[in-house]
Design an enzyme around this catalytic site. Structure first.
Site, PDB file in Angstrom:
ATOM      1  N   ASP A  41       0.855  -1.184   0.000  1.00  0.00           N
ATOM      2  CA  ASP A  41       0.000   0.000   0.000  1.00  0.00           C
ATOM      3  C   ASP A  41       0.887   1.229   0.000  1.00  0.00           C
ATOM      4  O   ASP A  41       2.023   1.187   0.478  1.00  0.00           O
ATOM      5  CB  ASP A  41      -0.906   0.007   1.242  1.00  0.00           C
ATOM      6  CG  ASP A  41      -2.152   0.853   1.049  1.00  0.00           C
ATOM      7  OD1 ASP A  41      -3.234   0.273   0.828  1.00  0.00           O
ATOM      8  OD2 ASP A  41      -2.047   2.093   1.094  1.00  0.00           O
ATOM      9  N   ASP A  67       4.211   3.333  -4.473  1.00  0.00           N
ATOM     10  CA  ASP A  67       3.273   3.995  -5.367  1.00  0.00           C
ATOM     11  C   ASP A  67       3.370   3.217  -6.674  1.00  0.00           C
ATOM     12  O   ASP A  67       4.387   3.274  -7.365  1.00  0.00           O
ATOM     13  CB  ASP A  67       3.672   5.450  -5.569  1.00  0.00           C
ATOM     14  CG  ASP A  67       2.761   6.195  -6.538  1.00  0.00           C
ATOM     15  OD1 ASP A  67       1.916   5.546  -7.198  1.00  0.00           O
ATOM     16  OD2 ASP A  67       2.897   7.431  -6.638  1.00  0.00           O
ATOM     17  N   ASN A  94      -5.465  -4.694  -6.808  1.00  0.00           N
ATOM     18  CA  ASN A  94      -6.601  -4.009  -6.201  1.00  0.00           C
ATOM     19  C   ASN A  94      -6.417  -2.501  -6.100  1.00  0.00           C
ATOM     20  O   ASN A  94      -7.397  -1.757  -6.124  1.00  0.00           O
ATOM     21  CB  ASN A  94      -6.843  -4.601  -4.810  1.00  0.00           C
ATOM     22  CG  ASN A  94      -7.807  -3.776  -3.987  1.00  0.00           C
ATOM     23  OD1 ASN A  94      -9.008  -3.755  -4.244  1.00  0.00           O
ATOM     24  ND2 ASN A  94      -7.276  -3.068  -2.998  1.00  0.00           N
ATOM     25  N   TYR A 159     -12.409   7.504 -14.288  1.00  0.00           N
ATOM     26  CA  TYR A 159     -12.240   6.300 -13.469  1.00  0.00           C
ATOM     27  C   TYR A 159     -12.737   5.064 -14.209  1.00  0.00           C
ATOM     28  O   TYR A 159     -12.046   4.038 -14.271  1.00  0.00           O
ATOM     29  CB  TYR A 159     -12.993   6.475 -12.148  1.00  0.00           C
ATOM     30  CG  TYR A 159     -12.973   5.265 -11.251  1.00  0.00           C
ATOM     31  CD1 TYR A 159     -11.863   4.987 -10.462  1.00  0.00           C
ATOM     32  CD2 TYR A 159     -14.069   4.403 -11.187  1.00  0.00           C
ATOM     33  CE1 TYR A 159     -11.843   3.870  -9.630  1.00  0.00           C
ATOM     34  CE2 TYR A 159     -14.056   3.288 -10.363  1.00  0.00           C
ATOM     35  CZ  TYR A 159     -12.940   3.022  -9.583  1.00  0.00           C
ATOM     36  OH  TYR A 159     -12.928   1.926  -8.768  1.00  0.00           O
TER      37      TYR A 159
END
Length: 256
Positions: A41, A67, A94, A159
């Site tokens: 993450d 990142d 994800n 998106y």
């Protein structure tokens, strides 16, 4: 739903966006089934909390910060996972960033960031783990799409464009990689009760109240992250060895 065959050996899983929501639930689910899990993450503290939860429950996990829009970060993270857990056999793509805005409001910075994480990052991380999977003769790649890529969604053209591209990439990679023992599938969540969704709800970013949206679903409620995790766990399993190029909607029947 069938569960992975953990007797085959400790295949290593890497879950991106592992610090919250669907990524957290999937990390916990895979760890409970015996997989060592790399919890990746951009937020170290969030990922570390999930890692601690797994270890306290008797599982094996490692926190890695990256990142995924950065290839340098990706290579660093994979070096950590390979060195401490082993080669990645299961990849759960994800991690994503949301974006709300009319098409005339989308600037270059927003375009670059959303494309960079949701599409380029997913592609680059997949590209980085595939050689190892080919070497093992076995691999599972699960990409998280979104219901909006199937149905459309107001003020979310950027998106949903990235998630539609992820669906197309999933199908092409399934054709390309199947002969190497690698399956590539996608899970398309509907309206799932995650921190990302709650930020949008609290920010009043949907055209109508969310209760009105889900009231029209055949199963009229928000989904749970654990329900998405179950779908990811199936695609990661031995039982899904003859399943590839598929899109599984976890959406309460809102799209097919």
């Amino acid at each position: 739903m069938n569960t992975p065959n953990v007797t085959a050996g400790p295949r290593v899983a890497l879950v991106t966006g592992a610090g919250a929501g669907m990524g957290r639930a999937t990390s916990l689910r895979l760890a409970s089934l015996g997989y060592p899990v790399g919890c990746l993450d951009i937020d170290y503290s969030a990922a570390e909390a999930v890692t601690r939860e797994i270890i306290e429950a008797g599982g094996t996990a490692l926190t890695v910060t990256a990142d995924i829009a950065s290839k340098f970060d990706i290579e660093w993270a994979l070096d950590q996972v390979r060195g401490k857990l082993g080669p990645v056999a299961i990849l759960i793509n994800n991690a994503a960033v949301e974006h709300f805005g009319r098409i005339d409001e989308i600037d270059d910075a927003s375009w670059d960031r959303v494309i960079g994480v949701n599409l380029k990052g997913t592609f680059a991380l997949t590209q980085a783990v595939v050689p190892g999977m080919i070497g093992q003769g076995w691999g599972r790649i699960v990409n998280l799409a979104a219901i909006g890529a199937q149905t459309g969604a107001p003020d979310m053209s950027l998106y949903t464009a990235t998630k539609g591209a992820v669906i197309a990439m999933t199908r092409s990679l399934a054709v390309e990689l199947g002969r190497h023992g690698i399956t590539v599938n996608a899970v398309s969540p509907g309206f799932i009760d995650t921190p990302m969704a709650r930020r949008a709800i609290d920010g009043d970013l949907f055209p109508v109240p969310y209760e009105q949206i889900v009231a029209g679903y055949p199963i009229p409620r928000l989904g749970r992250p654990e329900e998405v995790a179950s779908a990811c766990a199936f695609f990661a399993s031995e039982d899904a060895g003859y399943v590839t190029g598929q899109l599984l909607g976890v959406n309460g029947g809102a799209a097919v």
